[in-house]
Motif scaffolding. Sequence first.
Motif, PDB file in Angstrom:
ATOM      1  N   ALA A 167       0.847  -1.192   0.000  1.00  0.00           N
ATOM      2  CA  ALA A 167       0.000   0.000   0.000  1.00  0.00           C
ATOM      3  C   ALA A 167       0.880   1.238   0.000  1.00  0.00           C
ATOM      4  O   ALA A 167       1.888   1.312   0.718  1.00  0.00           O
ATOM      5  CB  ALA A 167      -0.910  -0.011   1.229  1.00  0.00           C
ATOM      6  N   LYS A 168       0.521   2.212  -0.819  1.00  0.00           N
ATOM      7  CA  LYS A 168       1.267   3.470  -0.862  1.00  0.00           C
ATOM      8  C   LYS A 168       1.227   4.185   0.481  1.00  0.00           C
ATOM      9  O   LYS A 168       2.133   4.952   0.807  1.00  0.00           O
ATOM     10  CB  LYS A 168       0.690   4.387  -1.949  1.00  0.00           C
ATOM     11  CG  LYS A 168       0.880   3.891  -3.368  1.00  0.00           C
ATOM     12  CD  LYS A 168       0.245   4.849  -4.365  1.00  0.00           C
ATOM     13  CE  LYS A 168       0.405   4.363  -5.797  1.00  0.00           C
ATOM     14  NZ  LYS A 168      -0.249   5.283  -6.773  1.00  0.00           N
ATOM     15  N   SER A 169       0.198   3.924   1.263  1.00  0.00           N
ATOM     16  CA  SER A 169       0.016   4.612   2.535  1.00  0.00           C
ATOM     17  C   SER A 169       0.840   4.009   3.675  1.00  0.00           C
ATOM     18  O   SER A 169       0.836   4.535   4.787  1.00  0.00           O
ATOM     19  CB  SER A 169      -1.469   4.590   2.929  1.00  0.00           C
ATOM     20  OG  SER A 169      -1.937   3.248   3.031  1.00  0.00           O
ATOM     21  N   TYR A 171       3.202  -0.843  -5.957  1.00  0.00           N
ATOM     22  CA  TYR A 171       2.574  -0.027  -4.918  1.00  0.00           C
ATOM     23  C   TYR A 171       1.155   0.339  -5.369  1.00  0.00           C
ATOM     24  O   TYR A 171       0.946   0.751  -6.512  1.00  0.00           O
ATOM     25  CB  TYR A 171       3.387   1.231  -4.646  1.00  0.00           C
ATOM     26  CG  TYR A 171       4.712   0.930  -3.982  1.00  0.00           C
ATOM     27  CD1 TYR A 171       4.847   0.985  -2.586  1.00  0.00           C
ATOM     28  CD2 TYR A 171       5.829   0.584  -4.744  1.00  0.00           C
ATOM     29  CE1 TYR A 171       6.066   0.694  -1.981  1.00  0.00           C
ATOM     30  CE2 TYR A 171       7.047   0.290  -4.140  1.00  0.00           C
ATOM     31  CZ  TYR A 171       7.146   0.347  -2.754  1.00  0.00           C
ATOM     32  OH  TYR A 171       8.350   0.060  -2.148  1.00  0.00           O
ATOM     33  N   HIS A 172       0.197   0.185  -4.462  1.00  0.00           N
ATOM     34  CA  HIS A 172      -1.213   0.372  -4.793  1.00  0.00           C
ATOM     35  C   HIS A 172      -1.862   1.367  -3.839  1.00  0.00           C
ATOM     36  O   HIS A 172      -1.407   1.574  -2.712  1.00  0.00           O
ATOM     37  CB  HIS A 172      -1.988  -0.948  -4.656  1.00  0.00           C
ATOM     38  CG  HIS A 172      -1.453  -2.072  -5.469  1.00  0.00           C
ATOM     39  ND1 HIS A 172      -1.784  -2.273  -6.790  1.00  0.00           N
ATOM     40  CD2 HIS A 172      -0.628  -3.102  -5.129  1.00  0.00           C
ATOM     41  CE1 HIS A 172      -1.183  -3.376  -7.234  1.00  0.00           C
ATOM     42  NE2 HIS A 172      -0.473  -3.885  -6.241  1.00  0.00           N
ATOM     43  N   GLU A 173      -2.974   1.930  -4.306  1.00  0.00           N
ATOM     44  CA  GLU A 173      -3.867   2.622  -3.386  1.00  0.00           C
ATOM     45  C   GLU A 173      -4.460   1.584  -2.439  1.00  0.00           C
ATOM     46  O   GLU A 173      -4.574   0.406  -2.778  1.00  0.00           O
ATOM     47  CB  GLU A 173      -4.988   3.339  -4.156  1.00  0.00           C
ATOM     48  CG  GLU A 173      -4.512   4.419  -5.110  1.00  0.00           C
ATOM     49  CD  GLU A 173      -3.776   5.559  -4.398  1.00  0.00           C
ATOM     50  OE1 GLU A 173      -4.051   5.782  -3.194  1.00  0.00           O
ATOM     51  OE2 GLU A 173      -2.940   6.210  -5.043  1.00  0.00           O
ATOM     52  N   ARG A 174      -4.832   2.031  -1.249  1.00  0.00           N
ATOM     53  CA  ARG A 174      -5.272   1.094  -0.214  1.00  0.00           C
ATOM     54  C   ARG A 174      -6.460   0.236  -0.657  1.00  0.00           C
ATOM     55  O   ARG A 174      -6.518  -0.965  -0.373  1.00  0.00           O
ATOM     56  CB  ARG A 174      -5.661   1.891   1.046  1.00  0.00           C
ATOM     57  CG  ARG A 174      -5.774   1.038   2.293  1.00  0.00           C
ATOM     58  CD  ARG A 174      -4.407   0.480   2.665  1.00  0.00           C
ATOM     59  NE  ARG A 174      -4.458  -0.445   3.801  1.00  0.00           N
ATOM     60  CZ  ARG A 174      -4.821  -1.712   3.712  1.00  0.00           C
ATOM     61  NH1 ARG A 174      -5.181  -2.225   2.547  1.00  0.00           N
ATOM     62  NH2 ARG A 174      -4.805  -2.485   4.770  1.00  0.00           N
ATOM     63  N   GLN A 175      -7.379   0.835  -1.387  1.00  0.00           N
ATOM     64  CA  GLN A 175      -8.566   0.107  -1.832  1.00  0.00           C
ATOM     65  C   GLN A 175      -8.201  -1.004  -2.822  1.00  0.00           C
ATOM     66  O   GLN A 175      -8.754  -2.103  -2.779  1.00  0.00           O
ATOM     67  CB  GLN A 175      -9.569   1.076  -2.465  1.00  0.00           C
ATOM     68  CG  GLN A 175     -10.904   0.448  -2.792  1.00  0.00           C
ATOM     69  CD  GLN A 175     -11.913   1.467  -3.303  1.00  0.00           C
ATOM     70  OE1 GLN A 175     -11.554   2.612  -3.579  1.00  0.00           O
ATOM     71  NE2 GLN A 175     -13.160   1.061  -3.432  1.00  0.00           N
ATOM     72  N   THR A 176      -7.242  -0.712  -3.702  1.00  0.00           N
ATOM     73  CA  THR A 176      -6.804  -1.703  -4.675  1.00  0.00           C
ATOM     74  C   THR A 176      -6.123  -2.876  -3.983  1.00  0.00           C
ATOM     75  O   THR A 176      -6.364  -4.042  -4.315  1.00  0.00           O
ATOM     76  CB  THR A 176      -5.843  -1.069  -5.692  1.00  0.00           C
ATOM     77  OG1 THR A 176      -6.498   0.013  -6.354  1.00  0.00           O
ATOM     78  CG2 THR A 176      -5.400  -2.091  -6.734  1.00  0.00           C
TER      79      THR A 176
END
Length: 257
Positions: free
Chosen positions: A47-49, A72-77
């Motif tokens: 996650a990017k976060s 790296y993904h957005e959290r939802q992905t």
Amino acid sequence: MNNAREDSQAYLQKKRFFDSLMTVYGRKTVLEALQDSSTYIYRLHLAKSNKSAEILDEIITLAQHKGAEIIYHERQTLSRISKNATQDQGVAADLQLRGYQHYDDFLRENSKKNYTLLALDGVNNPQNLGMIIRSASAGNIDGILLPQKGNAQIDPLVIKASAGTVFRAPLLRCKDLTEALLDFKKEGALVCALSSYAATELKKFTPNAPCIYVLGNETEGVSPAVQQLCNENVKIPMNNGVESLNVAVTAALIAFR
């Protein structure tokens, strides 16, 4: 025409490759998987976060060392990949495991052998599943038929209960257990259920053909559809008024019969 056939074959090969991957999630689980020399990691999803952490640095270093693609993904992905947003901790990994394959590959490679398999028909407790995998890996079991639906999913609880053997276990994937069992029966395999009403005891059952022992749901046992496919029924004798054993204990007795 040839191009269409080649495209179709390429698609099927690609689909088969992705079907051979096991996705695990959670920082400790992914770290333990990467520390196991038998695992090949195809992709690491982050996650990017995620905030900087020592365990993440170690995961990334091990993934790089194993040649994994890191995305790296957005959290939802990432949650869609892990299928468990509440427990993935911003980390998931696609693993290719030496014992994790589609059942028809096993069937093709072992068609002339007297193998012994366990088939799981609604084993819903993650700890039971993990302990079954551990016993099967340690004992005389050549594979575990694990349907995609209807059983506990491979998650951190299963991995912990298996003591990490899930990364080396001979897991045979199938979409539908009844269809898979029919395919095995066509190739001469016996399908055997455990029943307290059976005449033959497990320790005296010596099949002269490949044999698949079906382990049913913790409360309801083997489903009617699967029971109809069984060639044999065997029992484990009980003393002192005990009616049944835990499904994981039963698996251990079969594995070391």
